[in-house]
Enzyme design. Structure first.
Site, PDB file in Angstrom:
ATOM      1  N   HIS A  18     108.856  12.799  52.688  1.00  0.00           N
ATOM      2  CA  HIS A  18     107.911  13.836  53.121  1.00  0.00           C
ATOM      3  C   HIS A  18     108.663  15.093  53.564  1.00  0.00           C
ATOM      4  CE1 HIS A  18     104.117  15.313  54.989  1.00  0.00           C
ATOM      5  NE2 HIS A  18     104.960  15.909  55.811  1.00  0.00           N
ATOM      6  N   GLU A  19     109.611  14.902  54.462  1.00  0.00           N
ATOM      7  CA  GLU A  19     110.358  16.055  54.979  1.00  0.00           C
ATOM      8  C   GLU A  19     111.276  16.649  53.910  1.00  0.00           C
ATOM      9  OE1 GLU A  19     109.354  17.289  57.600  1.00  0.00           O
ATOM     10  OE2 GLU A  19     108.204  15.579  58.358  1.00  0.00           O
ATOM     11  N   HIS A  22     109.445  19.350  52.120  1.00  0.00           N
ATOM     12  CA  HIS A  22     109.479  20.607  52.871  1.00  0.00           C
ATOM     13  C   HIS A  22     110.841  21.291  52.722  1.00  0.00           C
ATOM     14  CE1 HIS A  22     105.621  19.946  54.644  1.00  0.00           C
ATOM     15  NE2 HIS A  22     105.994  18.943  55.422  1.00  0.00           N
TER      16      HIS A  22
END
Length: 420
Positions: A18-19, A22
């Protein structure tokens, strides 16, 4: 111990990817990413590579990528401040020392008159004991030094807010999208390794204690009819068998071009209030790249739809908050599923990944969906909302989320430790 390892690996993978979404798209947009963190709270482990500090933190309740300018910058240099300046080989300031200046005897100490560390990158001031105002050019890769720790200064063109609406939106939405991609990859791998189910009337693997094997059926047999009922799909086979527990059925099958007939009696099995028939046959599978891709995509879509329906029921009151699970509940369920085998554990990982992606897209302050909502408002207004006001909204949202997490965790503790 197996539960701990499974939970840490699954949680770490979900948050990491997920990160990572980003981080990748923020860096592609030229945004300075100060920290990539898994977990919250005190640092357990950290290292720095290039501009980013990578950390593992104590509390396993999420993660974050700290992008410069996403929230208001916390360090300012104002008129009247005394700071120490260190210079690079080009004569540009590369370090601005804010405290403990006596530890840097080589630094030039000035009283600040004015500083622009976002656009023109300069600082003016008076050296101690001098009346001449001096101007110093500041490097775009310079650092603040606070309590001996270096914090990279972010020129405006390296800040989140300086990027186009599309770049900022992509940097935010990339996190949840990576969770959907991770789920697809896991399910694709499962389909490729164990085979993707197909809806053809072909017998899959037979269990050693099932009535199908006992009657003489074999894996790969093509079912033509059951007790006179034509069979076109695997779902037809399942339906007829389920509806006839304990009743002898006549299977007409095609085995390598030869038509054969077998008598098979489905074994009764109680499922809830219903009694169904089972003959001990798994669904047919296909181990091809195309079928595995289709399996991964269809399963990801189906799980996404089911989770969205569940959220809808929660909003309409058909589910109560007591039915939600937090880290304790997920930990407990992970342990139970890990005992059933790697296949179920991978399916559980895909489900959690999709769930994380969806929850982060909800328009709740402090979550990715909340930030996307502010970007949508900016697109409509034609200008951004004041960063400090947005920061306050996200802070309140984060506090409420932490409160919800405490409530859910307490419910988990009561459910699993006090109610057995």
């Amino acid at each position: 111990m197996n539960t701990v390892i499974a939970f840490v690996l699954i949680f770490g993978a979900l948050v990491f990817f997920h990160e990572l979404g980003h981080l990748i798209f923020a860096k592609r947009a030229g945004i300075l990413c100060r920290e990539f963190a898994i977990g919250f709270g005190p640092k357990v482990f950290s290292f720095k590579k290039n501009e980013t500090v990578y950390t593992i933190r104590l509390l396993p309740i999420g993660g974050f990528v700290r992008m410069a300018g996403e929230d208001p910058e916390v360090i300012e240099v104002k008129a009247g401040y005394y700071v120490g300046l260190l210079f690079d080989d080009n004569g540009h300031v590369n370090k601005i020392i804010l405290n403990n200046k006596d530890k840097y005897p080589e630094a030039k100490v000035i009283e600040v008159e004015h500083a622009d560390l976002e656009h023109e990158m300069f600082i003016t001031g008076y050296e101690q004991g001098e009346e001449t105002l001096e101007r110093f050019e500041v490097s775009k890769t310079s650092f603040f030094v606070v309590d001996g720790e270096e914090i990279q200064i972010a020129p405006y063109d390296r800040q989140f807010s300086s990027k186009t609406l599309g770049q900022r939106t992509l940097a935010i939405v990339a996190g949840p999208l990576m969770n959907f991609l991770l789920a697809f990859v896991v399910l694709f791998a499962l389909g490729f390794i164990q085979g993707a189910p197909i809806n053809e009337p072909v017998l899959g693997e037979l269990t050693p204690d099932g009535s199908a094997l006992e009657a003489g059926l074999k894996e790969g047999d093509i079912v033509k009819s059951i007790s006179g009922q034509p069979v076109d799909e695997w779902t037809d086979v399942v339906q007829i068998v389920r509806e006839n527990p304990g009743k002898e059925l006549s299977f007409v099958i095609d085995r390598n071009g030869e038509t054969l007939k077998y008598a098979v009696t489905p074994e009764p099995r109680k499922v809830g209030e219903e009694t169904i028939g089972l003959i001990g046959v798994y669904s047919p599978v296909e181990k091809t790249m195309l079928s595995s891709i289709k399996f991964g995509a269809v399963e990801t879509f189906q799980w996404t739809k089911e989770i969205l329906l569940s959220i809808g029921k929660l909003i309409t009151g058909q589910f109560s908050i007591d039915m939600l699970s937090g880290p304790v509940g997920i930990y407990d369920m992970t342990g139970k599923i890990a005992q059933t085998g790697i296949t179920n554990l991978l399916n559980w990982t895909a489900l959690l990944s999709i769930n994380l992606g969806i929850m982060n897209l909800l328009p709740i302050p402090a979550l990715d969906g909340g930030r996307l909502l502010f970007l949508a408002i900016e697109a409509v207004r034609g200008k951004p909302i004041d960063r400090q006001k947005e920061g306050i909204v996200h802070f309140i949202g984060f506090a409420l989320l932490m409160l919800l997490m405490l409530v859910v965790t307490w419910n988990d503790i009561q459910r699993f430790f006090f109610n057995g």
